[in-house]
Structure formats: structure tokens, C-alpha cells
Design a protein around this motif. Sequence first.
Motif: not given
Lengths: 162, 217
Positions: A70-71, A74, B55-56, B58-59, B62-63, B96
Motif C-alpha cells: 500500500r505504501t 501511494k 489503523t491510525e 499505520e496511516d 505510511q505518511e 495527530s
Amino acid sequence: MTKPNPLNEREQADLVAFLDGELAGEAARALETKLSLDPAARAEAESLKRTWGLLDYLPKPEPSPSFTHRTLEKMAPIRTTAAMPLWRSLRRPWWIGAGWAAAILTAATAGYLGVGGDATDRHLTRDLRVIENKRFYDHVDDLDFLKSLDQPDLFEEDATGS
Amino acid sequence: MTAISETSAQMALRDPDVRVMLRVRADEPGAFAELVGQYQHRLVAVMHHLIGDATEAEDLAQEAFLRVYRARKKYRPRSKFSTWLFTIANNLARNSLRSRQRKPVTPFVSSESGSMGPHEQMVKDNRSGPMQKVQRKELADLIQEALAALNERQRVAVVLNKFEDMNYAEIAEVMGLTTKGVKSLLSRARMNLRAALAGYVYMDGAPAPEEESERPV
């Protein structure tokens, strides 16, 4: 019942740093001496160490199996934009800039003409041909030469309008 | 000043991850995937400890990776790569948490502990012999609550020190503090943790300081 802390705030910070291997030199030696002589200070060190050890009970969160995929997915649009040739990546901003410049120029001209009124319009209309051909007139040294060019026999064919 | 910069640059170049990042900067195929593969577990774990929501976490992880990628052309190896990555991660986590503070959100602990707060629960467990009764999962929840109860900066310092094994200087760099500030922060954090987990420190049956001091020498 809470027992009074055998160490003051600075010694407490030194003790934590000592346990973390971050205390050196004289401060470390002084603390070592205190620990060897004072059972209360030793107990303090022990309880801090054990508390720290409790954090090992926390589960180690793992990323989901699709995380890498997924990374990288993106990341693809960023990569495409970065790989775009310079002229393409600049195209949009250039047109936007040109559009703005044209709009500003039009507005400025309209504003100027608006202020000048009818007289300005008439002058511009009258001088339009001169303005349009100014680049040719720049090569003309005097007015007589220019008038001589106006003789019909010099440009007979053109004069017929064919 | 220049000498210091050169030294830190040389140190950074000895970091194998810096070399991978330099390959990312050069747009070498596969280099970024390698970096993600190497750091995803650590980054997600740290984010989870800081944020509390899987979930957050991971988000945000990823960011953080995406920010690294976007900034790759400007990357200059001045310190260890992990320090840079966790600085980005810390900023993201902080933002966050701040936006979360504006909205009321329940704390990040599983609901298995019931409706009692951690302190009430620990008091109750203390009275009825918590060492034997508390299961590992429940203990983990309590520890997580104690961690969550720390203020944001103390929690970051603890997580980086404990789970990333960062020294004070590295934590200082990530958090934009002095090493002295980190020392004080970690000291207060550990006092707070000990206060919150006092009933569980000697749960393995080892003698508590009180018992030890009562023993004949």
C-alpha cells in the motif's frame, strides 16, 4: 503508604541517567558510592529498573501484511510527477501565469483607455497604421524619401491592387 | 563548526541506512521498497505506542514514508537515518494527537479492563492480591494505560528510549530538545510510570524493598 524518596530531584534524574548508561564521570562515581552505601537508594534504583522492565509486557504492534504494498502504491503518483519532463511539469503553471499576465494587461489597457476617453481612442485609431509599421519607419532617414516612395509609378503593380 | 558538520556527516555515512537513503535520492529502483521493508515494523510499532490506534498508526507510518520519499532530493545525511525518520514520525504523531485533542476521543486502551479507571482498578487489585490475578493481557493493558497517561513529550521520550533504544542525544535531536531536557523528561516519566504501576513492580515474587529492608543483614 508511600515512602519518602531517598533522593532529591537532581539525584533522581542522575539515577535514571545512570540506569540508562548516560551518566559519566564524577556524577556517576558519586551515585555509585551512594548506591553502595544507601539501601534506600538501591531499592529506588531497583524499583525504577523493574518498572522499566514492565514495558516489555506491551505487545509489539506489527504492520498489516499489505503495508509495504500500500505504501509503494501511494508512492507511485509522486514518482510519476517527479519523472515528468521539466517542460511538462512547468506547462500548467506557465499557462496559468500567461493567462494572468494577459488578464492584467487587458485590464490595465482597458483602464487606461477608459480614463483617456474618446480623444485617446481617436488618436490611437489615427496612428494605428504608424504604430503597426513603426519597425519599417525606423529605417527611414527623412520624410522626403518617404514621400518619394509614394509615387505611383514606382509601385505600379501594387497600386492596381492585384 | 565545519569540523563538527564533517564529523557528523562521516558518522552518518557509516550508517547503512543512510546509504540506502542516498540510493533512494538517486532514484535507484527498489531502494525505497528496501527502506520501507527495513523500517515498517519499527515505525508502525512506535506510532502505535504513541497514538494507540492500529489503523491510525499505520496511516501515519505510511505518511512518514511518503514524506521521506517526497523529500528525497533534498536529503543531506547529517545524522543517522533513523533519527531523521523518527523526527518526521514524531511531528506527524504530535499533529495527530493535537487534532485529536480538539475532538473528544476515548483513550487508546482495550475495553477488557471494564469501566474502572486504571488507578481505581489498580487500587482494587492491590487489595485483592493483583500479582496472582492479573493476566498478561490485562497487565499489558494497564501498562499501556500508564504509558498513555504520561504527557505527550514524556511518552515520546519513553517510547524512543525503550523501544528504539535511542540514547539521550538522539532523542534530543528527534524532539528538538537538549540532552539535559531529555534527561529531566525521562526521569519524570519514569517516576510517573512507577507511581502508576507500583502494584505490579514486584509481581514476580521478588522481595519488595520494604521486605528486603526488614531482613536481617
